[in-house]
Design an enzyme around this catalytic site. Structure first.
Site, PDB file in Angstrom:
ATOM      1  N   ASN A 172     -30.480  25.258  27.915  1.00  0.00           N
ATOM      2  CA  ASN A 172     -29.798  24.526  29.038  1.00  0.00           C
ATOM      3  C   ASN A 172     -29.397  23.064  28.691  1.00  0.00           C
ATOM      4  O   ASN A 172     -30.228  22.562  27.898  1.00  0.00           O
ATOM      5  CB  ASN A 172     -30.987  24.615  30.348  1.00  0.00           C
ATOM      6  CG  ASN A 172     -30.186  23.786  31.501  1.00  0.00           C
ATOM      7  OD1 ASN A 172     -29.639  24.200  32.157  1.00  0.00           O
ATOM      8  ND2 ASN A 172     -30.615  22.616  31.387  1.00  0.00           N
ATOM      9  N   ARG A 177     -31.429  11.139  33.683  1.00  0.00           N
ATOM     10  CA  ARG A 177     -31.669   9.589  33.231  1.00  0.00           C
ATOM     11  C   ARG A 177     -33.127   9.465  32.793  1.00  0.00           C
ATOM     12  O   ARG A 177     -33.961  10.187  33.110  1.00  0.00           O
ATOM     13  CB  ARG A 177     -31.372   8.620  34.345  1.00  0.00           C
ATOM     14  CG  ARG A 177     -32.468   8.493  35.287  1.00  0.00           C
ATOM     15  CD  ARG A 177     -32.015   7.575  36.527  1.00  0.00           C
ATOM     16  NE  ARG A 177     -33.306   7.304  37.592  1.00  0.00           N
ATOM     17  CZ  ARG A 177     -33.219   6.819  38.591  1.00  0.00           C
ATOM     18  NH1 ARG A 177     -31.885   6.368  39.371  1.00  0.00           N
ATOM     19  NH2 ARG A 177     -34.322   6.625  39.433  1.00  0.00           N
ATOM     20  N   GLY A 195     -32.141  22.581  35.580  1.00  0.00           N
ATOM     21  CA  GLY A 195     -32.312  23.474  34.661  1.00  0.00           C
ATOM     22  C   GLY A 195     -33.519  23.238  33.730  1.00  0.00           C
ATOM     23  O   GLY A 195     -34.257  24.064  33.443  1.00  0.00           O
ATOM     24  N   ASP A 287     -29.187   2.800  41.987  1.00  0.00           N
ATOM     25  CA  ASP A 287     -28.468   3.994  41.598  1.00  0.00           C
ATOM     26  C   ASP A 287     -27.172   4.322  42.175  1.00  0.00           C
ATOM     27  O   ASP A 287     -26.527   3.360  42.886  1.00  0.00           O
ATOM     28  CB  ASP A 287     -29.530   5.132  42.168  1.00  0.00           C
ATOM     29  CG  ASP A 287     -29.486   6.575  41.655  1.00  0.00           C
ATOM     30  OD1 ASP A 287     -29.664   6.386  40.342  1.00  0.00           O
ATOM     31  OD2 ASP A 287     -28.747   7.525  42.084  1.00  0.00           O
TER      32      ASP A 287
END
Length: 495
Positions: A172, A177, A195, A287
């Site tokens: 995967n 971050r 994943g 963010d």
């Protein structure tokens, strides 16, 4: 548009005036963010900071700062060509059975294209030209950006994280971050449905107490990075899809400390493990919402090896209130999503994720409405069909006479075709982005669907309004004399 690795891609960008080298000393602490943010908002080039203060390693920012560069990274010359990428993915996700020999013959090139793109594993690779291990591992050698004043620590933002579940052959790839915690430790912030997190959970169940191998590639080629954030079918690896995008097989190499395979041309690779149960508080960080997120605990990634190319480049970004790179990528990848959704829901005319909606939190869908309740079916489909939209909070559905990408149209449809009680769908206790502090519980919140379509008789007992439209003969007569009227001095004024 073909290229082999990040450096090759940067050369192409520079030839086209899409890369700016900055030789002045710039501090990774806040200054790079401010320069990158101003540049992105002006639609400017990718930036290569050649002399970061206190470091000998250049920093690349704004690589995907325009939708055009995202398209170039996916091997296309124009954003509109990404529809073809979406059509290929839609076909691979759910191939139509051939309708006859001729149809089978026509489909063979697509299958051949995929079959010819397995990875090529090298015995040695550029990403392992220099190696640090044991006590020599020191993340402070890398000019990791500290993006916002109240951020907890420097943050690795473009880490291509490679994992493999205990029962899976396929690896995967995910972008998560990572907060720098010390000279050899980072915090791996992955959400539970991603994943990498699922691979880790399965590993813990299958191998209690054993370390979970992890590798993080920094400065991978754009096609591989973009493949990691694209809805690739489960039957196709991200590496194979990246090969399709860039026009040749993805070259990989095995890590020195585990069996994971990483991009051979990556600028830097971090190898290591997650010790089961080792967690640390992550954040706060500015963010993509435009706010600082709350602190929460995530697994700790211990780095045992750092390998890199000679004269390595550190690829970085920042996230903040849109537009930022995630928002720009969302605009470009929007074109990939449309054919995939249309494959499942042919009635969809267009699908739009406004960048102001933080990449994915609001979607506008236009449809050819065919029956009462049709809009609600489409809402449910958007929320459930692709993993990318499980966190979409608002879905607005309009008729096909509305331009999904024009807020004037969309707002008109909402205010004239909706009754707030009848046409609003509210669903409680659904998965929500952990970063969404507006939800009542972290990771769990509600969704709203707005049916802004014209209502059918089964949906309302009232006579529905008819749109105002001028007589076409009158329009033609006025068109003929418009310039003579000289109402506006600008002759290019729209009629």
């Amino acid at each position: 548009m073909k290229y082999r690795d990040l450096r090759d891609f940067l050369s192409l960008l520079e030839q086209r005036g899409e890369l700016k080298r900055i030789s002045q000393p710039i501090d990774p602490y806040l200054e790079m963010t401010e320069i990158a943010d101003r540049t992105l908002r002006a639609g400017g080039p990718a930036l290569l900071f050649e002399n970061p203060k206190g470091y000998n390693m250049p920093v690349l920012c704004n690589l995907f700062g325009t939708a055009k560069r995202v398209a170039m990274g996916m091997g296309q010359e124009d954003v509109s060509a990404l529809r073809d990428v979406g059509k290929l993915l839609a076909f691979l996700k759910e191939p139509d059975p051939p309708k006859g020999f001729r149809d089978l013959f026509d489909k063979l090139p697509k299958f051949k294209q995929v079959l010819n793109m397995p990875t090529k594993c090298l015995s040695s690779a550029p990403c392992q030209e220099q190696v640090w291990e044991g006590e020599d591992v020191d993340l402070s050698r890398i000019p990791v950006m500290h993006c916002w004043p109240e951020d907890a620590a420097p943050l690795v933002s473009w880490g291509l994280t490679v994992t493999r579940g205990p029962h899976k052959e396929r690896q995967n790839l995910g972008i998560y971050r990572q907060q720098v915690l010390g000279k050899n430790k980072l915090i791996m912030r992955w959400l539970s449905h991603r994943g990498g997190a699922l691979d880790y959970q399965e590993w813990c169940e299958a191998h209690p107490g054993e370390r979970f191998p992890v590798a993080v590639a920094l400065g991978a080629d754009p096609a591989t990075i973009l493949a990691a954030v694209t809805p690739v079918p489960d039957t196709l690896s991200e590496y194979a899809f990246a090969g399709l995008l860039r026009g040749h097989k993805t070259e990989v190499v095995k890590c020195l400390s585990n069996s994971l395979e990483v991009p051979a041309s990556a600028e830097i690779v971090l190898e290591g493990y997650i010790e089961q149960g080792e967690m640390a508080p992550e954040g706060p960080y500015g963010d993509h919402t435009g706010y600082y997120n709350e602190i929460d605990s995530f697994p700790v990634f211990t780095v045992t090896h750092i390998t890199q190319r000679k004269d390595a480049i550190y690829h970085s970004t920042y996230t903040g209130r849109p537009p930022d790179e995630p928002a720009v990528m969302g605009v470009a990848l929007n074109e990939v999503f449309v054919p995939i959704l249309q494959k499942q829901f042919p009635e969809i005319v267009d699908f739009y994720l406004p960048p102001e909606g933080c990449s994915y939190r609001l979607a506008v869908v236009t449809i050819k409405k065919q029956y009462a309740g049709h809009a609600k079916r489409v809402m449910m489909g958007v929320w459930s069909f692709l993993r990318q939209f499980m966190y979409t909070k608002f879905v607005i559905v309009c008729d096909d006479d509305i331009n999904a990408r024009d807020w004037n149209d969309v707002i008109w449809a909402i205010t004239t075709r909706m009754d707030p009680s009848r046409d609003t769908v509210l669903i409680e206790n659904t998965p929500i982005d952990y970063l969404d502090f507006a939800s009542p519980v972290s990771g769990l919140g509600s969704k709203m669907g707005l049916d802004a379509t014209n209502k059918w008789p089964a949906e309302t007992p009232r006579e529905w309004g008819r749109p105002i439209k001028m007589d076409e003969e009158v329009r033609a007569r006025v068109d003929a004399i418009w310039d003579e009227l000289a109402i506006f001095s600008d002759k290019e004024t729209k009629r």
